[in-house]
Design a protein around this motif. Structure first.
Motif, PDB file in Angstrom:
ATOM      1  N   THR A 117       0.553  -1.209  -0.303  1.00  0.00           N
ATOM      2  CA  THR A 117      -0.069   0.260  -0.122  1.00  0.00           C
ATOM      3  C   THR A 117       0.960   1.468   0.114  1.00  0.00           C
ATOM      4  O   THR A 117       1.027   2.284  -0.993  1.00  0.00           O
ATOM      5  CB  THR A 117      -0.702   0.053   0.763  1.00  0.00           C
ATOM      6  OG1 THR A 117      -0.340   0.265   2.429  1.00  0.00           O
ATOM      7  CG2 THR A 117      -1.993  -1.041   1.198  1.00  0.00           C
ATOM      8  N   ASN A 118       2.358   1.007   0.741  1.00  0.00           N
ATOM      9  CA  ASN A 118       2.969   2.626   0.398  1.00  0.00           C
ATOM     10  C   ASN A 118       3.331   2.683  -1.079  1.00  0.00           C
ATOM     11  O   ASN A 118       3.448   3.655  -1.167  1.00  0.00           O
ATOM     12  CB  ASN A 118       4.123   2.396   1.077  1.00  0.00           C
ATOM     13  CG  ASN A 118       4.450   2.786   2.779  1.00  0.00           C
ATOM     14  OD1 ASN A 118       3.012   2.303   3.044  1.00  0.00           O
ATOM     15  ND2 ASN A 118       4.846   3.172   3.580  1.00  0.00           N
ATOM     16  N   ASP A 125       7.651   1.007  15.929  1.00  0.00           N
ATOM     17  CA  ASP A 125       6.858   0.375  16.360  1.00  0.00           C
ATOM     18  C   ASP A 125       5.879   0.143  17.663  1.00  0.00           C
ATOM     19  O   ASP A 125       6.188   1.272  19.140  1.00  0.00           O
ATOM     20  CB  ASP A 125       8.154  -0.785  17.468  1.00  0.00           C
ATOM     21  CG  ASP A 125       8.779  -1.881  16.622  1.00  0.00           C
ATOM     22  OD1 ASP A 125       8.709  -1.125  15.485  1.00  0.00           O
ATOM     23  OD2 ASP A 125       9.604  -2.045  16.640  1.00  0.00           O
ATOM     24  N   LEU A 160       4.797   1.542  11.599  1.00  0.00           N
ATOM     25  CA  LEU A 160       5.005   1.914  10.916  1.00  0.00           C
ATOM     26  C   LEU A 160       5.924   2.687   9.914  1.00  0.00           C
ATOM     27  O   LEU A 160       6.826   2.049  10.464  1.00  0.00           O
ATOM     28  CB  LEU A 160       4.497   3.734  11.690  1.00  0.00           C
ATOM     29  CG  LEU A 160       2.851   3.662  11.994  1.00  0.00           C
ATOM     30  CD1 LEU A 160       3.073   2.814  13.252  1.00  0.00           C
ATOM     31  CD2 LEU A 160       2.741   5.032  12.562  1.00  0.00           C
ATOM     32  N   ILE A 172       0.471   2.058   8.438  1.00  0.00           N
ATOM     33  CA  ILE A 172       0.798   1.505   9.214  1.00  0.00           C
ATOM     34  C   ILE A 172       0.106  -0.285   8.745  1.00  0.00           C
ATOM     35  O   ILE A 172      -1.001  -0.295   8.524  1.00  0.00           O
ATOM     36  CB  ILE A 172      -0.214   2.475   9.762  1.00  0.00           C
ATOM     37  CG1 ILE A 172      -0.637   3.588   9.848  1.00  0.00           C
ATOM     38  CG2 ILE A 172      -0.950   1.394  11.325  1.00  0.00           C
ATOM     39  CD1 ILE A 172      -1.288   4.557  10.541  1.00  0.00           C
TER      40      ILE A 172
HETATM   41  C1  BT5 Z   1       8.314  -1.614  10.356  1.00  0.00           C
HETATM   42  O1  BT5 Z   1       9.298  -1.995   9.950  1.00  0.00           O
HETATM   43  O2  BT5 Z   1       7.713  -2.075  11.972  1.00  0.00           O
HETATM   44  C2  BT5 Z   1       6.763  -1.146   9.246  1.00  0.00           C
HETATM   45  C3  BT5 Z   1       6.262  -1.799   9.304  1.00  0.00           C
HETATM   46  C4  BT5 Z   1       4.980  -1.619   8.147  1.00  0.00           C
HETATM   47  C5  BT5 Z   1       3.672  -1.792   7.062  1.00  0.00           C
HETATM   48  C6  BT5 Z   1       2.675  -1.632   6.384  1.00  0.00           C
HETATM   49  S1  BT5 Z   1       1.594  -2.980   5.710  1.00  0.00           S
HETATM   50  C7  BT5 Z   1       0.495  -1.102   5.526  1.00  0.00           C
HETATM   51  C8  BT5 Z   1       2.300   0.130   4.769  1.00  0.00           C
HETATM   52  N1  BT5 Z   1       2.242  -1.305   3.175  1.00  0.00           N
HETATM   53  C9  BT5 Z   1       3.903  -1.386   3.012  1.00  0.00           C
HETATM   54  O3  BT5 Z   1       4.811  -2.106   2.172  1.00  0.00           O
HETATM   55  N2  BT5 Z   1       4.389  -1.482   4.569  1.00  0.00           N
HETATM   56  C10 BT5 Z   1       3.016  -0.398   5.874  1.00  0.00           C
HETATM   57  P1  BT5 Z   1      10.175  -2.271  11.168  1.00  0.00           P
HETATM   58  O4  BT5 Z   1      10.138  -1.644  11.824  1.00  0.00           O
HETATM   59  O5  BT5 Z   1      11.336  -2.509   9.469  1.00  0.00           O
HETATM   60  O6  BT5 Z   1      10.084  -4.384  11.273  1.00  0.00           O
HETATM   61  C11 BT5 Z   1       9.705  -4.840  10.397  1.00  0.00           C
HETATM   62  C12 BT5 Z   1      10.377  -6.112  10.941  1.00  0.00           C
HETATM   63  O7  BT5 Z   1       9.082  -6.659  11.921  1.00  0.00           O
HETATM   64  C13 BT5 Z   1      10.584  -7.576   9.846  1.00  0.00           C
HETATM   65  O8  BT5 Z   1      11.808  -7.799  10.167  1.00  0.00           O
HETATM   66  C14 BT5 Z   1      10.211  -8.982  10.574  1.00  0.00           C
HETATM   67  O9  BT5 Z   1      10.768  -8.971  12.319  1.00  0.00           O
HETATM   68  C15 BT5 Z   1       8.801  -7.675  12.042  1.00  0.00           C
HETATM   69  N3  BT5 Z   1       7.870  -7.953  11.394  1.00  0.00           N
HETATM   70  C16 BT5 Z   1       7.504  -8.653   9.849  1.00  0.00           C
HETATM   71  N4  BT5 Z   1       6.024  -8.802  10.104  1.00  0.00           N
HETATM   72  C17 BT5 Z   1       5.352  -9.223  11.226  1.00  0.00           C
HETATM   73  C18 BT5 Z   1       4.653  -8.342  11.611  1.00  0.00           C
HETATM   74  N5  BT5 Z   1       3.096  -9.243  11.407  1.00  0.00           N
HETATM   75  N6  BT5 Z   1       4.136  -7.895  13.250  1.00  0.00           N
HETATM   76  C19 BT5 Z   1       5.047  -7.982  14.063  1.00  0.00           C
HETATM   77  N7  BT5 Z   1       6.516  -8.424  13.380  1.00  0.00           N
HETATM   78  C20 BT5 Z   1       6.292  -8.046  11.941  1.00  0.00           C
END
Ligand code: BT5
Length: 270
Positions: free
Chosen positions: A36-37, A124, A135, A153
């Motif tokens: 979505t981003n 986070d 985010l 998000i």
């Molecule tokens: C984040 O990055 O936490 C930002 C995530 C943002 C996701 C949203 S969904 C809608 C929009 N479209 C996108 O493509 N992205 C945004 P970061 O701090 O880099 O954390 C990523 C890490 O979180 C991964 O390497 C995993 O270790 C962990 N992870 C992945 N999926 C997860 C989940 N569902 N719940 C908790 N941790 C997760």
């Protein structure tokens, strides 16, 4: 293999649920999209209005920072991106929009579930130390000015990690359903989230800075931390954040460093 039955969101039900005056009033919905981003950035670049919501039931290339994966099975998480055009901010102040959004995630989760989320710097959302949301903020800059900010998000609403395709997340992540023991309406959470973001963004536009409140929600604060940045690791104590969301880390030599981007490990986590 048995096809998974999921009940997807839809534009009419999103329109009917929203309680905002401008945020999300323009909705782009996909049952399945890459990210979505990426979609929101493309739309922002061709002039999509402030407040545009891009939302999906499933992403084939959901991203975190540094192109890390965001894992979310079909129909179980909130996966959305919001387009802002904060012409009242300088590019280096854009994190203020992300702070507003992460506070709003906390507000909305607390309102809908009664749970008490916290924030781990920089992006986070945690419940009891486990990640329930993240985010991803991306900027569009034109002629040194902020043209748009896309805030992505992801919230684990009804995501199940037990026995899932993401074993590494079983101990580090959680979902609202796992915490409550029952399903949570994604639509209800979406409506609360967008209402809270809109209200907080209007306060930001009026000059109210979010960093004091954001700092008070940070689990990182006062902790011994290790910050991993490109090319080096900084150890020290997290002593605060500044108005633009930078983490202030006091080193053992007494000097305080301002950290704009990096990954934080609380040293008690090992
Ligand atoms: C984040 O990055 O936490 C930002 C995530 C943002 C996701 C949203 S969904 C809608 C929009 N479209 C996108 O493509 N992205 C945004 P970061 O701090 O880099 O954390 C990523 C890490 O979180 C991964 O390497 C995993 O270790 C962990 N992870 C992945 N999926 C997860 C989940 N569902 N719940 C908790 N941790 C997760």
């Amino acid at each position: 293999m048995v096809a998974m039955q999921v009940s997807g969101l839809s534009v009419p039900e999103i329109n009917a649920a929203l309680e905002t005056s401008w945020l999300g009033q323009q909705v782009v919905y996909h049952s399945c999209v890459g990210s979505t981003n990426d979609e929101a950035k493309g739309l922002a670049e061709v002039g999509a209005p402030e407040g545009t919501l891009v939302i999906a039931d499933y992403q084939t290339a959901g991203r975190g920072r540094l192109d890390r994966l965001w894992w979310s099975p079909p129909g179980s998480g909130l996966l959305l991106s919001l387009i802002f055009r904060p012409t009242f901010l300088m590019p280096q102040q854009a994190q203020r929009v992300a702070m507003v959004c992460s506070l709003a995630v906390c507000d909305a989760v607390a309102e809908v579930t009664g749970l008490a989320p916290a924030i781990k710097w920089p992006n986070d959302v945690l419940i009891e130390g486990r990640k329930v949301g993240g985010l991803l903020t991306e900027l569009g800059i034109a002629a040194s000015r902020l043209d748009h900010v896309v805030v992505g998000i992801g919230v684990n609403v009804n995501v199940e990690f037990e026995g899932s395709g993401a074993p590494a997340l079983m101990t580090s992540a959680t979902s609202l359903k796992a915490e409550l023991g029952s399903e949570v309406s994604r639509l209800m959470l979406l409506a609360a989230l967008l209402r809270c973001v809109e209200a907080r963004y209007e306060r930001l536009r009026a000059g109210v800075l979010p960093h004091d409140e954001w700092q008070s929600r940070l689990v990182t604060l006062g902790q011994a931390v290790r910050v991993t940045m490109p090319g080096r690791v900084l150890a020290g104590r997290a002593v605060g954040v500044d108005a633009d969301g930078a983490l202030l880390v006091r080193r053992s030599d007494g000097e305080t460093e301002r950290v704009l981007a990096g990954d934080v490990t609380l040293r008690s986590e090992g």
